[in-house]
Design an enzyme around this catalytic site. Structure first.
Site, PDB file in Angstrom:
ATOM      1  N   GLY A   1       0.778  -1.166  -0.080  1.00 55.97           N
ATOM      2  CA  GLY A   1       0.013  -0.097   0.006  1.00 55.97           C
ATOM      3  C   GLY A   1       1.013   1.201   0.082  1.00 55.97           C
TER       4      GLY A   1
ATOM      5  N   GLY B   1       0.521   5.628   0.396  1.00 58.83           N
ATOM      6  CA  GLY B   1      -0.448   6.683   0.744  1.00 58.83           C
ATOM      7  C   GLY B   1       0.296   7.876   0.843  1.00 58.83           C
TER       8      GLY B   1
ATOM      9  N   PHE C   1       0.908   9.022   3.922  1.00 55.79           N
ATOM     10  CA  PHE C   1       1.750   8.826   5.208  1.00 55.79           C
ATOM     11  C   PHE C   1       3.129   8.355   4.786  1.00 55.79           C
ATOM     12  CE2 PHE C   1      -0.203   4.898   3.946  1.00 55.79           C
ATOM     13  CZ  PHE C   1       0.770   3.826   4.341  1.00 55.79           C
TER      14      PHE C   1
ATOM     15  N   ARG D   1       4.491   4.322   3.162  1.00 56.02           N
ATOM     16  CA  ARG D   1       4.331   3.133   2.556  1.00 56.02           C
ATOM     17  C   ARG D   1       3.665   1.942   3.615  1.00 56.02           C
ATOM     18  NH1 ARG D   1       9.499   1.042  -0.458  1.00 56.02           N
ATOM     19  NH2 ARG D   1      10.457   1.431   1.541  1.00 56.02           N
ATOM     20  N   ALA D   2       3.201   0.970   3.077  1.00 55.47           N
ATOM     21  CA  ALA D   2       2.678  -0.136   3.981  1.00 55.47           C
ATOM     22  C   ALA D   2       3.597  -1.221   3.296  1.00 55.47           C
ATOM     23  CB  ALA D   2       1.276  -0.528   4.090  1.00 55.47           C
TER      24      ALA D   2
ATOM     25  N   LYS E   1       3.912  -0.500   8.597  1.00 52.01           N
ATOM     26  CA  LYS E   1       3.590   0.866   8.186  1.00 52.01           C
ATOM     27  C   LYS E   1       4.562   1.925   8.344  1.00 52.01           C
ATOM     28  CE  LYS E   1      -0.666   3.677   8.161  1.00 52.01           C
ATOM     29  NZ  LYS E   1      -2.259   3.954   8.433  1.00 52.01           N
TER      30      LYS E   1
ATOM     31  N   ASP F   1     -12.361   6.882  10.650  1.00 57.10           N
ATOM     32  CA  ASP F   1     -12.165   6.835   8.911  1.00 57.10           C
ATOM     33  C   ASP F   1     -12.529   4.997   8.770  1.00 57.10           C
ATOM     34  OD1 ASP F   1     -11.521   7.529   6.447  1.00 57.10           O
ATOM     35  OD2 ASP F   1      -9.503   7.227   6.649  1.00 57.10           O
TER      36      ASP F   1
HETATM   37  P1  ADP Z   1      -3.573   5.008   4.644  1.00 53.77           P
HETATM   38  O1  ADP Z   1      -4.865   4.547   4.180  1.00 53.77           O
HETATM   39  O2  ADP Z   1      -3.462   5.925   5.675  1.00 53.77           O
HETATM   40  O3  ADP Z   1      -2.669   4.945   3.440  1.00 53.77           O
HETATM   41  P2  ADP Z   1      -3.595   2.198   5.610  1.00 53.77           P
HETATM   42  O4  ADP Z   1      -3.298   1.567   7.037  1.00 53.77           O
HETATM   43  O5  ADP Z   1      -4.975   1.975   5.494  1.00 53.77           O
HETATM   44  O6  ADP Z   1      -2.887   3.385   5.228  1.00 53.77           O
HETATM   45  O7  ADP Z   1      -2.839   0.996   4.695  1.00 53.77           O
HETATM   46  C1  ADP Z   1      -2.674   1.262   3.082  1.00 53.77           C
HETATM   47  C2  ADP Z   1      -3.158   0.158   2.413  1.00 53.77           C
HETATM   48  O8  ADP Z   1      -2.267  -0.980   2.818  1.00 53.77           O
HETATM   49  C3  ADP Z   1      -4.532  -0.532   2.949  1.00 53.77           C
HETATM   50  O9  ADP Z   1      -5.850  -0.107   2.188  1.00 53.77           O
HETATM   51  C4  ADP Z   1      -4.397  -2.082   2.524  1.00 53.77           C
HETATM   52  O10 ADP Z   1      -4.646  -2.512   1.242  1.00 53.77           O
HETATM   53  C5  ADP Z   1      -2.662  -2.308   2.989  1.00 53.77           C
HETATM   54  N1  ADP Z   1      -2.640  -2.507   4.362  1.00 53.77           N
HETATM   55  C6  ADP Z   1      -2.485  -2.049   5.523  1.00 53.77           C
HETATM   56  N2  ADP Z   1      -2.396  -2.812   6.593  1.00 53.77           N
HETATM   57  C7  ADP Z   1      -2.542  -4.006   6.282  1.00 53.77           C
HETATM   58  C8  ADP Z   1      -2.550  -5.164   6.902  1.00 53.77           C
HETATM   59  N3  ADP Z   1      -2.320  -5.045   8.268  1.00 53.77           N
HETATM   60  N4  ADP Z   1      -2.693  -6.425   6.336  1.00 53.77           N
HETATM   61  C9  ADP Z   1      -2.971  -6.200   5.058  1.00 53.77           C
HETATM   62  N5  ADP Z   1      -2.879  -5.016   4.413  1.00 53.77           N
HETATM   63  C10 ADP Z   1      -2.531  -4.028   4.893  1.00 53.77           C
END
Ligand code: ADP
Ligand code: MG
Length: 265
Positions: free
Chosen positions: A11, A13, A15, A17-18, A33, A127
């Site tokens: 992911g 965003g 913020f 990366r994930a 994250k 959210d």
């Molecule tokens: P933001 O929405 O602030 O960018 P998120 O915490 O929602 O951050 O993470 C962004 C994306 O990363 C999520 O929409 C998802 O697709 C992936 N992701 C985040 N945390 C997880 C998790 N624990 N397991 C699997 N996918 C995740």
């Protein structure tokens, strides 16, 4: 970060990366994250809030916190990996095939259980949307992304009502009232509706007409084949006055719907 092997970016965003990572010693998979730490002190503290809040929330329907550390100017939050992806992806995979009532009720009751735990700890998520709700490999719901969460009645919650993704935002927020636990209930109502129809309840070509629909609480009716209790529940969750909306406690215990939900928890 030396203890983890990075597999891929899952992911990206505003913020940062994930990342999907694997612990070198235990071979366990996690999500890291990475959040850019701002130089400004007050923003710095609010960035840390996500890690602090998540570390305090332990529940089978909330993404489990593993650890957090700071490396250079990054805050890294290590958490449980949800291999089933997010609920939005899951909804989009259906294309036009409706979910069965059992899946809707199972997922929804798990979301409510997770959200009730958050509210019991006096935290508001702020959210809730299908993109921030995850599924594990075995199909269990986990609420995630606490990047917008706050503690109830803290000055911050009142100072500026947070506006999340427009489709899920409750009428009182458009009316400049403070965010409250019932605003999370509204957002969960939007997710429940999405599960029932594969569409957003409030959709419009412009912001102005979207806000108007939300503030009037007008949405297309649910398909008739769904149980009456579900239609009733959606109606209650979309009461435009937050006082008339049920709390999560009420949803999970009130006679009318709780029986239906409890059998799926
Ligand atoms: P933001 O929405 O602030 O960018 P998120 O915490 O929602 O951050 O993470 C962004 C994306 O990363 C999520 O929409 C998802 O697709 C992936 N992701 C985040 N945390 C997880 C998790 N624990 N397991 C699997 N996918 C995740
Ligand atoms: Mg998110």
């Amino acid at each position: 970060m030396e203890r983890y092997t990075v597999h891929k970016v899952i992911g990206e965003g505003s913020f940062g990366r994930a990342l999907l990572v694997q612990c070198k010693s235990t071979k366990e998979k996690y999500v890291v994250k990475e959040i850019q730490l701002p130089k400004n002190q007050s923003k710095f503290d609010s960035t840390r809030r996500e890690a602090i809040l998540l570390s305090k929330l332990k529940h089978p329907n909330i993404v489990a916190f593993w650890e957090a550390f700071e490396a250079d100017d990054l805050l890294c939050i290590v958490m449980e990996y949800c291999g089933g992806g997010d609920l939005l992806q899951r909804i989009q995979q259906q294309k036009t095939v409706q979910f069965c009532v059992d899946d809707i009720l199972k997922w929804f009751s798990q979301m409510c259980a997770g959200a009730k735990h958050i509210h019991d700890k006096r935290v508001l998520h702020r959210d809730l949307k299908s993109k921030n709700i995850f599924l594990t490999d075995n199909g269990t719901i986990k609420l995630g992304d606490f990047g917008s969460a706050c503690i109830l009645n803290s000055s911050k919650a009142y100072a500026h009502a947070y506006v999340g993704t427009p489709y899920y935002v409750a009428p009182e927020i458009w009316d400049n009232k403070p965010y409250n636990n019932k605003s999370d209930v509204w957002s969960l109502g939007c997710v429940l509706y999405e599960l029932c129809t594969l569409r957003h309840p409030f959709q419009a070509p412009s912001w102005k007409s979207l806000i108007l629909k939300v503030c009037r609480g007008t949405y297309p009716p649910l398909p008739n084949h769904l149980p009456y209790e579900l239609q009733y529940l959606v109606k209650q969750m979309f009461k435009t006055n937050p006082k008339d909306r049920p709390s999560l406690h009420t949803i999970l215990t009130s006679h009318r719907v709780s029986r239906l939900l409890r059998t799926h928890l």
